[in-house]
Design a protein around this motif. Sequence first.
Motif, PDB file in Angstrom:
ATOM      1  N   SER A  57      45.540  43.067  36.729  1.00  0.00           N
ATOM      2  CA  SER A  57      45.146  42.291  35.545  1.00  0.00           C
ATOM      3  C   SER A  57      46.185  42.512  34.453  1.00  0.00           C
ATOM      4  O   SER A  57      46.284  43.607  33.901  1.00  0.00           O
ATOM      5  CB  SER A  57      43.767  42.730  35.049  1.00  0.00           C
ATOM      6  OG  SER A  57      43.526  42.259  33.736  1.00  0.00           O
ATOM      7  N   VAL A  58      46.957  41.478  34.147  1.00  0.00           N
ATOM      8  CA  VAL A  58      47.998  41.642  33.138  1.00  0.00           C
ATOM      9  C   VAL A  58      47.379  41.840  31.757  1.00  0.00           C
ATOM     10  O   VAL A  58      47.935  42.539  30.909  1.00  0.00           O
ATOM     11  CB  VAL A  58      48.970  40.432  33.148  1.00  0.00           C
ATOM     12  CG1 VAL A  58      48.287  39.163  32.683  1.00  0.00           C
ATOM     13  CG2 VAL A  58      50.190  40.727  32.296  1.00  0.00           C
ATOM     14  N   GLY A  59      46.216  41.244  31.524  1.00  0.00           N
ATOM     15  CA  GLY A  59      45.538  41.450  30.243  1.00  0.00           C
ATOM     16  C   GLY A  59      45.183  42.907  30.035  1.00  0.00           C
ATOM     17  O   GLY A  59      45.381  43.461  28.942  1.00  0.00           O
ATOM     18  N   GLU A  60      44.663  43.549  31.078  1.00  0.00           N
ATOM     19  CA  GLU A  60      44.339  44.969  30.982  1.00  0.00           C
ATOM     20  C   GLU A  60      45.601  45.802  30.816  1.00  0.00           C
ATOM     21  O   GLU A  60      45.618  46.798  30.080  1.00  0.00           O
ATOM     22  CB  GLU A  60      43.574  45.414  32.236  1.00  0.00           C
ATOM     23  CG  GLU A  60      42.166  44.854  32.345  1.00  0.00           C
ATOM     24  CD  GLU A  60      41.259  45.344  31.231  1.00  0.00           C
ATOM     25  OE1 GLU A  60      41.334  46.529  30.868  1.00  0.00           O
ATOM     26  OE2 GLU A  60      40.498  44.521  30.695  1.00  0.00           O
ATOM     27  N   ALA A  61      46.683  45.400  31.499  1.00  0.00           N
ATOM     28  CA  ALA A  61      47.938  46.136  31.383  1.00  0.00           C
ATOM     29  C   ALA A  61      48.470  46.087  29.952  1.00  0.00           C
ATOM     30  O   ALA A  61      48.926  47.100  29.413  1.00  0.00           O
ATOM     31  CB  ALA A  61      48.973  45.554  32.351  1.00  0.00           C
ATOM     32  N   ILE A  62      48.397  44.922  29.328  1.00  0.00           N
ATOM     33  CA  ILE A  62      48.859  44.787  27.939  1.00  0.00           C
ATOM     34  C   ILE A  62      47.999  45.645  27.015  1.00  0.00           C
ATOM     35  O   ILE A  62      48.506  46.332  26.124  1.00  0.00           O
ATOM     36  CB  ILE A  62      48.825  43.307  27.509  1.00  0.00           C
ATOM     37  CG1 ILE A  62      49.870  42.508  28.285  1.00  0.00           C
ATOM     38  CG2 ILE A  62      49.067  43.171  26.002  1.00  0.00           C
ATOM     39  CD1 ILE A  62      49.792  41.016  28.059  1.00  0.00           C
ATOM     40  N   LEU A  63      46.693  45.606  27.233  1.00  0.00           N
ATOM     41  CA  LEU A  63      45.786  46.397  26.396  1.00  0.00           C
ATOM     42  C   LEU A  63      46.064  47.888  26.540  1.00  0.00           C
ATOM     43  O   LEU A  63      46.137  48.622  25.547  1.00  0.00           O
ATOM     44  CB  LEU A  63      44.339  46.086  26.779  1.00  0.00           C
ATOM     45  CG  LEU A  63      43.241  46.651  25.872  1.00  0.00           C
ATOM     46  CD1 LEU A  63      43.372  46.072  24.471  1.00  0.00           C
ATOM     47  CD2 LEU A  63      41.857  46.327  26.443  1.00  0.00           C
ATOM     48  N   ARG A  77      38.960  40.089  34.654  1.00  0.00           N
ATOM     49  CA  ARG A  77      39.533  40.045  33.299  1.00  0.00           C
ATOM     50  C   ARG A  77      41.055  40.105  33.365  1.00  0.00           C
ATOM     51  O   ARG A  77      41.630  40.801  34.188  1.00  0.00           O
ATOM     52  CB  ARG A  77      39.023  41.230  32.474  1.00  0.00           C
ATOM     53  CG  ARG A  77      37.562  41.141  32.076  1.00  0.00           C
ATOM     54  CD  ARG A  77      37.167  42.337  31.237  1.00  0.00           C
ATOM     55  NE  ARG A  77      35.765  42.299  30.859  1.00  0.00           N
ATOM     56  CZ  ARG A  77      35.286  41.674  29.782  1.00  0.00           C
ATOM     57  NH1 ARG A  77      36.123  41.059  28.963  1.00  0.00           N
ATOM     58  NH2 ARG A  77      33.996  41.684  29.508  1.00  0.00           N
ATOM     59  N   GLY A  78      41.669  39.372  32.466  1.00  0.00           N
ATOM     60  CA  GLY A  78      43.097  39.519  32.259  1.00  0.00           C
ATOM     61  C   GLY A  78      44.004  38.860  33.270  1.00  0.00           C
ATOM     62  O   GLY A  78      45.189  39.180  33.329  1.00  0.00           O
ATOM     63  N   VAL A  79      43.486  37.927  34.070  1.00  0.00           N
ATOM     64  CA  VAL A  79      44.337  37.281  35.079  1.00  0.00           C
ATOM     65  C   VAL A  79      44.762  35.875  34.668  1.00  0.00           C
ATOM     66  O   VAL A  79      45.430  35.180  35.438  1.00  0.00           O
ATOM     67  CB  VAL A  79      43.638  37.242  36.461  1.00  0.00           C
ATOM     68  CG1 VAL A  79      43.396  38.646  36.974  1.00  0.00           C
ATOM     69  CG2 VAL A  79      42.331  36.448  36.399  1.00  0.00           C
ATOM     70  N   GLY A  80      44.376  35.435  33.462  1.00  0.00           N
ATOM     71  CA  GLY A  80      44.852  34.136  32.980  1.00  0.00           C
ATOM     72  C   GLY A  80      43.799  33.061  32.825  1.00  0.00           C
ATOM     73  O   GLY A  80      44.139  31.884  32.658  1.00  0.00           O
ATOM     74  N   LEU A  88      51.184  51.052  34.913  1.00  0.00           N
ATOM     75  CA  LEU A  88      50.265  50.091  34.294  1.00  0.00           C
ATOM     76  C   LEU A  88      49.707  49.135  35.333  1.00  0.00           C
ATOM     77  O   LEU A  88      48.525  48.779  35.290  1.00  0.00           O
ATOM     78  CB  LEU A  88      50.981  49.309  33.189  1.00  0.00           C
ATOM     79  CG  LEU A  88      51.254  50.077  31.891  1.00  0.00           C
ATOM     80  CD1 LEU A  88      52.152  49.271  30.978  1.00  0.00           C
ATOM     81  CD2 LEU A  88      49.931  50.403  31.186  1.00  0.00           C
ATOM     82  N   ALA A  89      50.551  48.718  36.266  1.00  0.00           N
ATOM     83  CA  ALA A  89      50.087  47.823  37.328  1.00  0.00           C
ATOM     84  C   ALA A  89      49.021  48.501  38.180  1.00  0.00           C
ATOM     85  O   ALA A  89      48.020  47.893  38.564  1.00  0.00           O
ATOM     86  CB  ALA A  89      51.264  47.383  38.196  1.00  0.00           C
TER      87      ALA A  89
END
Length: 374
Positions: free
Chosen positions: A234-240, A53-56, A227-228
């Motif tokens: 997963s940047v999506g998870e980081a944003i969430l 999840r969250g990798v683009g 966050l990383a």
Amino acid sequence: MAPEDRPEPDRIAGAPHPRETQTLIGQDAAQAEFLEAYNSGRLHSGWLITGPRGVGKATLAWKIATFLLAEPPQDGGLFGAPPPPTSLNVDPDHPDAHLVQSGAHPRLYVVRRPFDEKSGKLKTEITADPVRALKGFFHLSATDGGRRVVIVDCADEMNVTAANSLLKELEEPPANTTILLISHQPAGLLATIKSRCRELRLGMLTPDDMQQAMQSAGIVDAEAPALAALSGGSVGEAILLHNMDGLALYSDLIKLFSGMPRMDRTIALALAESCVGVKNAARFGLMLDLIDLFLSRTARAGIIGEPHQQAAPHEALLLVRLSPHDVAARAWAALAQELTDRSRHGRAVNLDPASLILDMFFKIEETAQKFAAS
């Protein structure tokens, strides 16, 4: 509820929709693989875009869709064939790009969880109706000419009837049609669906890519390392996590578990009760996710030792104390699976959030009493 006010199941809260994301970071290999297939003249009609999840994945699907819709026919035409494209990028001012951004492209169809008018919420799965509507889309879009594109986001959410309906379209796809399926867990899809698609796998982002992606999302440098670490690339998870103040909640969990092999009952009860009620539904879901992340990181510590990046103060020392060897690591991994199953069942039967979370805390305490180093 007006259509423009309805939640979008394929959007991370507080982040741009994947169709609005112009730059895909860290997935050059996947982009090159698709472009090579396109330039070969043997483009598969079905593509399964997989990865964590969250990798683009969704960003890539929309990027591919815009590219295919904007590309001129490859048959040569009056002036001969155009040179093969070297990038999936499309000028934002291109008419087809404008139509995609507005959600009004006549040759693009998106399958996702529908909105339930009765409950006023998104349905929990992709039902058959949106998939069956593909037949009407294929019929109408054929009169427009050009390539047609379907995005399924995400295929994991299809119920059995919807999956079988999609399989029929994959078995006999209309000419000049590309179907893009996004999947976080492809192992759960029908084998017949997977066999009719070419897989395009996306990997976790590197630390440098994560830093670039989080800067693009407006995440401040002070939060970025934690966050990383917590999002696992997963940047999506980081944003969430950033938008829901997940770092603060994870720090509260670390403080609670730092007392192991005995935990403070008062703190545990306060954390559990903070997830009760409709207004705290999002916090409840986040709490369950963070408990799962804590258990995964604890199990990993028993194999590889102290983590390179901490997600909260004093986390690293706590993890290696709770999981000092590989035997403990296996026990923590087994507990993670047990509590994941327990949380799914509890949510399915609407178990009281506080009771469910307290039960999970006690299970963690039991395991800590077996393995925590003094």
